[in-house]
Scaffold this active site. Structure first.
Site, PDB file in Angstrom:
ATOM      1  N   MET A  28       5.655 -22.950 -18.987  1.00 54.86           N
ATOM      2  CA  MET A  28       7.133 -23.353 -18.897  1.00 54.86           C
ATOM      3  C   MET A  28       7.135 -24.930 -18.801  1.00 54.86           C
ATOM      4  O   MET A  28       8.491 -25.481 -18.477  1.00 54.86           O
ATOM      5  CB  MET A  28       7.861 -22.590 -17.530  1.00 54.86           C
ATOM      6  CG  MET A  28       8.121 -21.269 -17.787  1.00 54.86           C
ATOM      7  SD  MET A  28       9.548 -20.590 -17.051  1.00 54.86           S
ATOM      8  CE  MET A  28       9.656 -20.943 -15.277  1.00 54.86           C
ATOM      9  N   HIS A  35      -2.473 -26.251 -14.325  1.00 57.81           N
ATOM     10  CA  HIS A  35      -2.398 -25.665 -15.758  1.00 57.81           C
ATOM     11  C   HIS A  35      -3.573 -26.388 -16.505  1.00 57.81           C
ATOM     12  O   HIS A  35      -3.966 -25.739 -17.450  1.00 57.81           O
ATOM     13  CB  HIS A  35      -1.116 -26.459 -16.475  1.00 57.81           C
ATOM     14  CG  HIS A  35       0.102 -25.825 -15.979  1.00 57.81           C
ATOM     15  ND1 HIS A  35       0.942 -26.612 -15.212  1.00 57.81           N
ATOM     16  CD2 HIS A  35       0.517 -24.473 -16.235  1.00 57.81           C
ATOM     17  CE1 HIS A  35       1.990 -25.747 -15.006  1.00 57.81           C
ATOM     18  NE2 HIS A  35       1.929 -24.743 -15.496  1.00 57.81           N
ATOM     19  N   GLY A 146      -2.728 -17.771 -14.296  1.00 54.48           N
ATOM     20  CA  GLY A 146      -3.122 -18.397 -12.939  1.00 54.48           C
ATOM     21  C   GLY A 146      -2.962 -17.331 -12.036  1.00 54.48           C
ATOM     22  O   GLY A 146      -2.067 -16.422 -11.966  1.00 54.48           O
ATOM     23  N   LEU A 183      -0.931 -25.542  -5.975  1.00 53.89           N
ATOM     24  CA  LEU A 183      -0.082 -26.459  -7.069  1.00 53.89           C
ATOM     25  C   LEU A 183       0.952 -25.508  -7.862  1.00 53.89           C
ATOM     26  O   LEU A 183       0.691 -24.519  -8.029  1.00 53.89           O
ATOM     27  CB  LEU A 183      -1.068 -27.108  -8.344  1.00 53.89           C
ATOM     28  CG  LEU A 183      -2.118 -28.242  -7.635  1.00 53.89           C
ATOM     29  CD1 LEU A 183      -2.808 -28.611  -8.939  1.00 53.89           C
ATOM     30  CD2 LEU A 183      -1.404 -29.246  -6.831  1.00 53.89           C
TER      31      LEU A 183
END
Length: 282
Positions: A28, A35, A146, A183
């Site tokens: 997103m 990422h 993830g 994170l």
């Protein structure tokens, strides 16, 4: 060089130009080091990497943060360039849902109504619907997710299995700050005090994992985790803290397990989880 496309037609043309194994990372936006880890994992296993950047309105409730969710496409593209991404698909909402919000959505089943689904009704209907649409549009051999969003990863794996989607779903371990905070794009919402309080999530998981490492049973593991959740501010409150098997089913008494936590810190809802192993009973 990254090719940036915004429409289905542009995406189809760019995708047709990718030969060999194609890996997709769905995001997103508001990309961070977590990422980047997904992008590197995709780069290692695929010949070409395709990234989607789309803030999906279907997975936000009426009182959630859709309007304020960070949109940082220029910075995201720089991260993609650095990671060797080939194509970025960044569509507007009107391109993903040209007839408006879809009336047909994927039902995640009972697991989708528990944990995150219980706190955020309809959330996984929106998640699985957009993931399926993006799998159809990008046609990847591999898709990387993830482990921080462990329930999402589990449901996507079930969806791909149950609906015979020819894509391998690859889970990538959670990336953490040096102090243990997982994170998240939402971490930028936190004040300095709230960020300190947010460390209670990873502290609880660490305490549970340490208890499991000492050979404690499931009840003691949960007790240790609850005991370590001490946000130190009235701004933080626990939503859930549960111990399940690796498929998010109840239990287990022994063997591989998952400890999952969610909490509100101020107006920001954070989640985290860790793998643990429960020793056999003597």
């Amino acid at each position: 060089m990254v090719t940036v496309v915004h429409t289905r037609k542009e995406l189809a043309a760019a995708r047709d130009g990718l030969t060999g194994r194609v890996g997709v990372v769905m995001t997103m936006g508001a990309l961070h080091d977590g990422h980047e880890t997904l992008l590197r994992a995709a780069r290692e296993r695929a010949d070409h990497v395709l990234v989607t950047v789309f803030v999906n309105p279907l997975q936000f409730g009426p009182n959630e943060d859709f309007d304020r969710y960070p949109r940082t496409l220029d910075a995201d593209l720089e991260i993609c360039r650095r990671a060797g991404v080939d194509v970025v698909f960044a569509p507007p909402v009107s391109e993903m849902y040209p007839q408006g919000q879809p009336t047909v959505r994927l039902n995640p089943g009972p697991l989708g109504e528990d944990l995150e689904g219980l706190s955020r009704p309809g959330f996984f209907h929106g998640v699985l619907t957009v993931v399926m649409k993006l799998l159809q549009l990008t046609r990847p051999d591999l898709a990387f997710f993830g482990e921080k969003d462990y329930q999402q990863l589990t449901l996507v794996r079930r969806m791909v299995r149950d609906l015979d989607v020819p894509t391998e779903i690859v889970g990538v371990p959670t990336v953490r700050e040096p102090d243990g905070l997982a994170l998240s794009s939402r971490n930028r919402y936190l004040s300095a005090e709230q960020r300190r309080a947010a460390l209670s999530l990873s502290a609880a998981l660490r305490a549970g994992a340490e208890a499991a490492g000492r050979g404690e049973d499931a009840g003691a593991v949960l007790a240790a985790a609850h005991g370590a959740f001490d946000p130190g501010t009235p701004d933080a409150r626990l939503d859930y803290l549960v111990l399940t098997d690796t498929d998010l089913e109840p239990g287990p008494v022994t063997g591989s397990a998952r400890l999952l936590i969610a909490a509100w810190v101020g107006a920001t809802r954070l989640i985290d989880n860790t793998a643990i192993h429960l020793a056999p009973r003597p």
